[in-house]
Design a protein around this motif. Structure first.
Motif, PDB file in Angstrom:
ATOM      1  N   LEU A  90       0.820  -1.210   0.000  1.00  9.95           N
ATOM      2  CA  LEU A  90       0.000   0.000   0.000  1.00  9.95           C
ATOM      3  C   LEU A  90       0.855   1.261   0.000  1.00  9.95           C
ATOM      4  CD1 LEU A  90      -2.870  -1.011   2.431  1.00  9.95           C
ATOM      5  CD2 LEU A  90      -2.970  -0.789  -0.050  1.00  9.95           C
ATOM      6  N   LYS A  91       1.932   1.236   0.765  1.00  7.99           N
ATOM      7  CA  LYS A  91       2.827   2.387   0.820  1.00  7.99           C
ATOM      8  C   LYS A  91       3.433   2.664  -0.559  1.00  7.99           C
ATOM      9  CE  LYS A  91       7.065   3.874   3.072  1.00  7.99           C
ATOM     10  NZ  LYS A  91       8.142   3.486   3.976  1.00  7.99           N
ATOM     11  N   GLU A  92       3.909   1.611  -1.222  1.00 14.27           N
ATOM     12  CA  GLU A  92       4.497   1.782  -2.564  1.00 14.27           C
ATOM     13  C   GLU A  92       3.468   2.297  -3.560  1.00 14.27           C
ATOM     14  OE1 GLU A  92       6.118  -1.997  -3.642  1.00 14.27           O
ATOM     15  OE2 GLU A  92       7.691  -1.910  -2.111  1.00 14.27           O
ATOM     16  N   ARG A  93       2.276   1.713  -3.564  1.00 13.30           N
ATOM     17  CA  ARG A  93       1.238   2.149  -4.511  1.00 13.30           C
ATOM     18  C   ARG A  93       0.772   3.562  -4.195  1.00 13.30           C
ATOM     19  NH1 ARG A  93       3.607  -1.228  -6.080  1.00 13.30           N
ATOM     20  NH2 ARG A  93       3.021  -3.255  -6.833  1.00 13.30           N
ATOM     21  N   GLY A  94       0.712   3.925  -2.935  1.00 11.12           N
ATOM     22  CA  GLY A  94       0.337   5.287  -2.560  1.00 11.12           C
ATOM     23  C   GLY A  94       1.339   6.303  -3.066  1.00 11.12           C
ATOM     24  N   GLU A  95       2.623   5.978  -2.942  1.00 13.83           N
ATOM     25  CA  GLU A  95       3.658   6.888  -3.438  1.00 13.83           C
ATOM     26  C   GLU A  95       3.600   6.989  -4.957  1.00 13.83           C
ATOM     27  OE1 GLU A  95       7.489   5.864  -1.810  1.00 13.83           O
ATOM     28  OE2 GLU A  95       6.772   6.099   0.247  1.00 13.83           O
ATOM     29  N   GLU A  96       3.367   5.850  -5.639  1.00 18.19           N
ATOM     30  CA  GLU A  96       3.248   5.857  -7.106  1.00 18.19           C
ATOM     31  C   GLU A  96       2.061   6.708  -7.557  1.00 18.19           C
ATOM     32  OE1 GLU A  96       2.924   1.814  -8.384  1.00 18.19           O
ATOM     33  OE2 GLU A  96       4.997   1.338  -7.842  1.00 18.19           O
ATOM     34  N   ALA A  97       1.008   6.713  -6.758  1.00 14.61           N
ATOM     35  CA  ALA A  97      -0.196   7.474  -7.104  1.00 14.61           C
ATOM     36  C   ALA A  97      -0.095   8.940  -6.694  1.00 14.61           C
ATOM     37  CB  ALA A  97      -1.414   6.833  -6.439  1.00 14.61           C
ATOM     38  N   GLY A  98       1.041   9.316  -6.089  1.00  8.20           N
ATOM     39  CA  GLY A  98       1.233  10.700  -5.689  1.00  8.20           C
ATOM     40  C   GLY A  98       0.560  11.064  -4.377  1.00  8.20           C
ATOM     41  N   LEU A  99       0.240  10.069  -3.556  1.00  5.58           N
ATOM     42  CA  LEU A  99      -0.426  10.333  -2.281  1.00  5.58           C
ATOM     43  C   LEU A  99       0.563  10.578  -1.147  1.00  5.58           C
ATOM     44  CD1 LEU A  99      -3.232   7.630  -2.510  1.00  5.58           C
ATOM     45  CD2 LEU A  99      -3.386  10.072  -3.066  1.00  5.58           C
ATOM     46  N   GLY A 100       1.831  10.441  -1.420  1.00  2.90           N
ATOM     47  CA  GLY A 100       2.850  10.684  -0.401  1.00  2.90           C
ATOM     48  C   GLY A 100       3.046   9.504   0.520  1.00  2.90           C
ATOM     49  N   ARG A 101       3.740   9.758   1.620  1.00  2.00           N
ATOM     50  CA  ARG A 101       4.086   8.694   2.548  1.00  2.00           C
ATOM     51  C   ARG A 101       3.032   8.454   3.624  1.00  2.00           C
ATOM     52  NH1 ARG A 101       9.408   7.012   2.859  1.00  2.00           N
ATOM     53  NH2 ARG A 101      10.701   7.888   1.228  1.00  2.00           N
ATOM     54  N   GLY A 102       1.971   9.242   3.659  1.00  2.00           N
ATOM     55  CA  GLY A 102       0.967   9.124   4.708  1.00  2.00           C
ATOM     56  C   GLY A 102      -0.048   8.020   4.496  1.00  2.00           C
ATOM     57  N   SER A 104      -1.624   4.527   4.724  1.00  2.00           N
ATOM     58  CA  SER A 104      -1.505   3.346   5.576  1.00  2.00           C
ATOM     59  C   SER A 104      -2.801   2.555   5.461  1.00  2.00           C
ATOM     60  CB  SER A 104      -1.276   3.745   7.034  1.00  2.00           C
ATOM     61  OG  SER A 104      -2.453   4.317   7.576  1.00  2.00           O
ATOM     62  N   PRO A 105      -2.771   1.265   5.822  1.00  2.66           N
ATOM     63  CA  PRO A 105      -4.021   0.498   5.794  1.00  2.66           C
ATOM     64  C   PRO A 105      -5.104   1.133   6.657  1.00  2.66           C
ATOM     65  CG  PRO A 105      -2.148  -0.974   6.024  1.00  2.66           C
ATOM     66  CD  PRO A 105      -1.627   0.431   6.153  1.00  2.66           C
ATOM     67  N   ARG A 106      -4.727   1.661   7.808  1.00  2.00           N
ATOM     68  CA  ARG A 106      -5.713   2.275   8.709  1.00  2.00           C
ATOM     69  C   ARG A 106      -6.326   3.526   8.080  1.00  2.00           C
ATOM     70  NH1 ARG A 106      -6.644   1.410  14.089  1.00  2.00           N
ATOM     71  NH2 ARG A 106      -7.792   3.061  15.119  1.00  2.00           N
ATOM     72  N   ALA A 107      -5.502   4.336   7.428  1.00  2.00           N
ATOM     73  CA  ALA A 107      -6.012   5.539   6.772  1.00  2.00           C
ATOM     74  C   ALA A 107      -6.976   5.177   5.641  1.00  2.00           C
ATOM     75  CB  ALA A 107      -4.860   6.387   6.240  1.00  2.00           C
ATOM     76  N   LEU A 108      -6.627   4.150   4.858  1.00  2.00           N
ATOM     77  CA  LEU A 108      -7.509   3.733   3.771  1.00  2.00           C
ATOM     78  C   LEU A 108      -8.808   3.152   4.307  1.00  2.00           C
ATOM     79  CD1 LEU A 108      -4.978   2.154   1.275  1.00  2.00           C
ATOM     80  CD2 LEU A 108      -6.170   4.334   1.070  1.00  2.00           C
ATOM     81  N   ARG A 109      -8.722   2.368   5.365  1.00  2.00           N
ATOM     82  CA  ARG A 109      -9.938   1.795   5.952  1.00  2.00           C
ATOM     83  C   ARG A 109     -10.833   2.908   6.479  1.00  2.00           C
ATOM     84  NH1 ARG A 109     -11.697  -0.525  11.197  1.00  2.00           N
ATOM     85  NH2 ARG A 109     -13.376  -1.916  10.641  1.00  2.00           N
ATOM     86  N   GLY A 110     -10.222   3.914   7.105  1.00  2.00           N
ATOM     87  CA  GLY A 110     -10.987   5.044   7.617  1.00  2.00           C
ATOM     88  C   GLY A 110     -11.678   5.823   6.523  1.00  2.00           C
ATOM     89  N   ALA A 111     -11.094   5.820   5.335  1.00  2.00           N
ATOM     90  CA  ALA A 111     -11.712   6.515   4.206  1.00  2.00           C
ATOM     91  C   ALA A 111     -12.954   5.789   3.706  1.00  2.00           C
ATOM     92  CB  ALA A 111     -10.697   6.646   3.069  1.00  2.00           C
ATOM     93  N   TRP A 112     -13.048   4.476   3.948  1.00  2.00           N
ATOM     94  CA  TRP A 112     -14.185   3.692   3.483  1.00  2.00           C
ATOM     95  C   TRP A 112     -15.188   3.402   4.574  1.00  2.00           C
ATOM     96  CZ3 TRP A 112     -15.277   2.924  -1.432  1.00  2.00           C
ATOM     97  CH2 TRP A 112     -14.262   3.092  -2.358  1.00  2.00           C
ATOM     98  N   ALA A 113     -14.728   3.238   5.803  1.00  2.00           N
ATOM     99  CA  ALA A 113     -15.618   2.846   6.881  1.00  2.00           C
ATOM    100  C   ALA A 113     -16.530   4.017   7.266  1.00  2.00           C
ATOM    101  CB  ALA A 113     -14.808   2.402   8.096  1.00  2.00           C
ATOM    102  N   PRO A 114     -17.792   3.736   7.513  1.00  2.00           N
ATOM    103  CA  PRO A 114     -18.711   4.815   7.921  1.00  2.00           C
ATOM    104  C   PRO A 114     -18.357   5.321   9.311  1.00  2.00           C
ATOM    105  CG  PRO A 114     -19.809   2.694   8.026  1.00  2.00           C
ATOM    106  CD  PRO A 114     -18.451   2.455   7.437  1.00  2.00           C
ATOM    107  N   GLU A 115     -18.614   6.600   9.513  1.00  2.00           N
ATOM    108  CA  GLU A 115     -18.340   7.186  10.830  1.00  2.00           C
ATOM    109  C   GLU A 115     -19.424   6.780  11.806  1.00  2.00           C
ATOM    110  OE1 GLU A 115     -17.472  11.320  10.932  1.00  2.00           O
ATOM    111  OE2 GLU A 115     -16.530  11.264   8.958  1.00  2.00           O
ATOM    112  N   GLY A 116     -19.047   6.817  13.094  1.00  2.00           N
ATOM    113  CA  GLY A 116     -20.040   6.556  14.114  1.00  2.00           C
ATOM    114  C   GLY A 116     -19.939   5.235  14.636  1.00  2.00           C
TER     115      GLY A 116
END
Length: 116
Positions: A90-102, A104-116
């Motif tokens: 995920l880190k390598e693909r994120g850097e390739e996509a221009g998303l930087g070093r931030g 992480s699996p947790r960040a990606l899961r948080g982007a999909w998981a509903p809040e609350g």
């Protein structure tokens, strides 16, 4: 639904059902409860391509019948992808996509998981 890293690496080929209009994954919680998660058509197509082209290459000389529980995601050595291995991918693909070093699996899961 955002899956936990441990759930992703624990997936087996038998947990995946592909169909013409998408597919499903049978995902288990740490407590052993099973949840069926729907896949988009694009995700199902990508997984079908991975299983057809990449999976046999990664498995190499190891026959699918010889792998315990036939892991869905394999590492370069033909064994089950680890949590750390998934993080590196995920880190390598994120850097390739221009998303930087931030990324992480947790960040990606948080982007999909509903809040609350």
């Amino acid at each position: 639904v955002g899956l936990k890293t441990s759930q992703v690496v624990a997936l087996n080929r038998q947990d995946l059902e592909l169909g013409p209009a998408g597919g499903t994954l049978a995902v288990r919680s740490r407590r052993g409860r099973e949840q069926v998660v729907s896949l988009t058509t694009q995700a199902a197509e990508d997984l079908a391509l991975y299983l057809d082209k990449a999976w046999p290459h990664l498995a190499g000389a190891v026959r699918a019948e010889d792998l315990p529980h036939q892991p869905l995601f394999l590492n370069a050595r033909g064994s089950r992808l680890s949590r750390q291995g998934l993080w590196l991918v995920l880190k390598e693909r994120g850097e390739e996509a221009g998303l930087g070093r931030g990324v992480s699996p947790r960040a990606l899961r948080g982007a999909w998981a509903p809040e609350g």
